[in-house]
Design an enzyme around this catalytic site. Structure first.
Site, short mmCIF file in Angstrom:
data_model
loop_
_atom_site.label_atom_id
_atom_site.label_comp_id
_atom_site.label_asym_id
_atom_site.label_seq_id
_atom_site.Cartn_x
_atom_site.Cartn_y
_atom_site.Cartn_z
N SER A 62 -46.88 -9.91 -40.87
CA SER A 62 -45.79 -8.94 -40.42
C SER A 62 -46.23 -7.46 -40.34
CB SER A 62 -44.40 -9.12 -41.06
OG SER A 62 -43.47 -8.23 -40.62
N HIS B 20 -46.78 -10.53 -36.28
CA HIS B 20 -45.30 -10.48 -36.05
C HIS B 20 -45.00 -8.95 -36.13
CE1 HIS B 20 -41.48 -12.40 -36.49
NE2 HIS B 20 -41.08 -11.27 -37.56
N ASP C 270 -41.68 -6.39 -35.82
CA ASP C 270 -40.11 -6.34 -35.89
C ASP C 270 -39.71 -5.22 -35.46
OD1 ASP C 270 -39.61 -8.67 -37.70
OD2 ASP C 270 -40.93 -7.80 -39.20
N MET D 173 -36.52 -3.01 -34.80
CA MET D 173 -35.24 -2.81 -35.41
C MET D 173 -34.62 -1.39 -34.93
SD MET D 173 -35.98 -3.37 -39.34
CE MET D 173 -37.13 -4.73 -39.87
N HIS E 43 -40.19 -9.85 -32.56
CA HIS E 43 -38.95 -10.08 -33.19
C HIS E 43 -37.93 -9.05 -32.97
CE1 HIS E 43 -36.60 -11.48 -37.05
NE2 HIS E 43 -35.89 -11.46 -35.90
N MET F 213 -34.62 -7.38 -33.35
CA MET F 213 -33.51 -7.06 -34.17
C MET F 213 -32.77 -6.01 -33.51
SD MET F 213 -35.13 -7.92 -37.93
CE MET F 213 -36.49 -7.77 -37.08
N MET G 268 -34.33 -17.05 -40.02
CA MET G 268 -34.31 -15.99 -41.11
C MET G 268 -34.20 -16.70 -42.56
SD MET G 268 -35.35 -13.52 -39.24
CE MET G 268 -35.43 -12.35 -40.81
N ASP H 13 -39.03 -16.56 -41.65
CA ASP H 13 -39.45 -15.14 -41.48
C ASP H 13 -38.59 -14.66 -42.91
OD1 ASP H 13 -40.08 -12.45 -41.25
OD2 ASP H 13 -38.94 -12.26 -39.33
C1 DX5 Z 1 -37.27 -9.06 -41.91
C2 DX5 Z 1 -38.31 -9.01 -41.01
C3 DX5 Z 1 -39.31 -9.63 -41.43
C4 DX5 Z 1 -40.15 -8.95 -42.62
C5 DX5 Z 1 -40.85 -9.80 -43.58
O1 DX5 Z 1 -36.16 -8.12 -41.20
O2 DX5 Z 1 -37.95 -9.90 -39.74
O3 DX5 Z 1 -40.35 -10.15 -40.50
O4 DX5 Z 1 -41.34 -7.91 -42.19
O5 DX5 Z 1 -41.22 -9.30 -44.64
P1 DX5 Z 1 -41.69 -9.99 -46.25
O6 DX5 Z 1 -42.63 -10.87 -45.65
O7 DX5 Z 1 -42.08 -8.76 -46.91
O8 DX5 Z 1 -40.34 -10.45 -46.55
ZN ZN Z 2 -39.33 -10.45 -38.23
#
Ligand code: DX5
Ligand code: ZN
Length: 218
Positions: free
Chosen positions: A11, A36, A38, A40, A69, A71, A139, A177
Site C-alpha cells: 500500500s 495498492h 488508497d 480517501m 481502493h 474510500m 477490510m 486490507d
Molecule cells: C486503510 C487502507 C489500507 C492501508 C493499510 O484505510 O485501506 O490500504 O494503507 O495500511 P497498513 O498495512 O499499514 O494497515
Molecule cells: Zn486500501
C-alpha cells in the site's frame, strides 16, 4: 486448494511520498505483484490521501497492476478519473451509489472491479453483487488510516466469501486490507484470502523483499 495464486499488494499510503518513484521501484524490486492505492475523500473516511494525478504519477513508473481502493462517498462520480492508470478499481458497498450500476460501469471500461465492506458492515450487504465482481475486499481495519491493528473477527467474512464463491461457482479474488503482516497474512490465507494488502509492515521493514516474501507465506 487455493483457486488463485497469492498476490501481495504493498500500500503506497505507507511509502515516503517525497521519493514516490523510488518507492514504487523499491516495492517492485521487493516482489510486489500489484500496487495498492488508497483514495480517501475526507467524507467517506476521516482522512484525505491523494487523487488521480498522484495515481498517474505512480503509473508512470509502475510495471505491475495498480489496484485503486476508493474510500469516497461518490464512487460513480470519481472512478472515471482513475481508469487511465488503474487495472482494478474497488468501491465500497456503503458509499452513496447504485452499486450494481457502478460495478457494471467500471467493467465497461475494461478494468476489473472490486467491492469492499467496512468492519461494521455485515457480509450480507455484498451478497447480491458477488456475481458482478472480480475482487472482494474485506477490510481488516476501520478504513482511513494505515498502521492500525488487524481485526481477527473479520476472518468470518473471508470464510463466508470463500464459501459463497464455491457454492456459486464464482471466481473473484478475496483481498484483505489493514494490519497485514506475516502472521495476519498467514491467518487470512488459511481462511481463504489470496490477495494481501500490506502498508506499514512492508514499507517500514528493514528488508522489504524479506517482508513481502513473509507476507506471501513463502
Ligand atoms: C486503510 C487502507 C489500507 C492501508 C493499510 O484505510 O485501506 O490500504 O494503507 O495500511 P497498513 O498495512 O499499514 O494497515
Ligand atoms: Zn486500501
Amino acid at each position: 486448494m487455493p483457486t488463485h495464486s497469492i498476490v501481495v499488494a504493498p500500500s503506497i499510503l505507507a511509502c515516503d511520498f517525497g521519493r514516490l518513484h523510488e518507492e514504487v521501484r523499491r516495492a517492485e524490486a521487493a516482489g510486489a505483484d500489484w500496487l495498492h492505492l488508497d483514495i480517501m475523500d475526507g467524507h467517506f473516511v476521516d482522512n484525505i490521501s491523494f487523487g488521480p494525478a498522484f495515481v498517474d504519477s505512480v503509473a508512470k513508473v509502475a510495471t505491475v497492476p495498480i489496484d485503486v481502493h476508493l474510500m469516497v462517498e461518490h464512487p460513480d462520480h470519481y472512478f472515471p478519473r482513475f481508469v487511465k492508470s488503474a487495472a482494478n478499481i474497488t468501491v465500497h458497498v456503503e458509499a452513496h451509489h447504485d452499486v450494481r450500476q457502478t460495478l457494471a460501469a467500471i467493467r465497461a471500461t475494461g478494468r476489473t472491479c472490486g467491492l469492499s465492506l467496512r468492519p461494521a458492515t455485515s457480509f450480507d450487504a455484498v451478497v447480491p453483487y458477488l456475481d458482478q465482481i472480480d475482487v472482494l475486499l474485506v477490510m481488516t481495519v476501520v478504513p482511513g488510516f494505515g498502521g492500525q491493528p488487524f481485526m481477527p473477527e473479520m476472518m468470518a467474512k473471508v470464510q463466508a466469501g470463500r464459501e459463497a464463491r464455491e457454492a456459486r461457482g464464482l471466481q473473484y479474488r478475496i483481498e484483505v486490507d489493514g494490519g497485514i503482516n506475516d502472521q495476519t497474512a498467514a491467518l487470512s490465507i488459511e481462511q481463504g484470502a489470496d490477495t494481501l494488502v500490506a502498508g506499514t509492515s512492508v514499507f517500514g521493514a528493514p528488508d522489504m523483499a524479506e517482508a513481502v516474501r513473509k507476507v506471501r507465506g513463502a
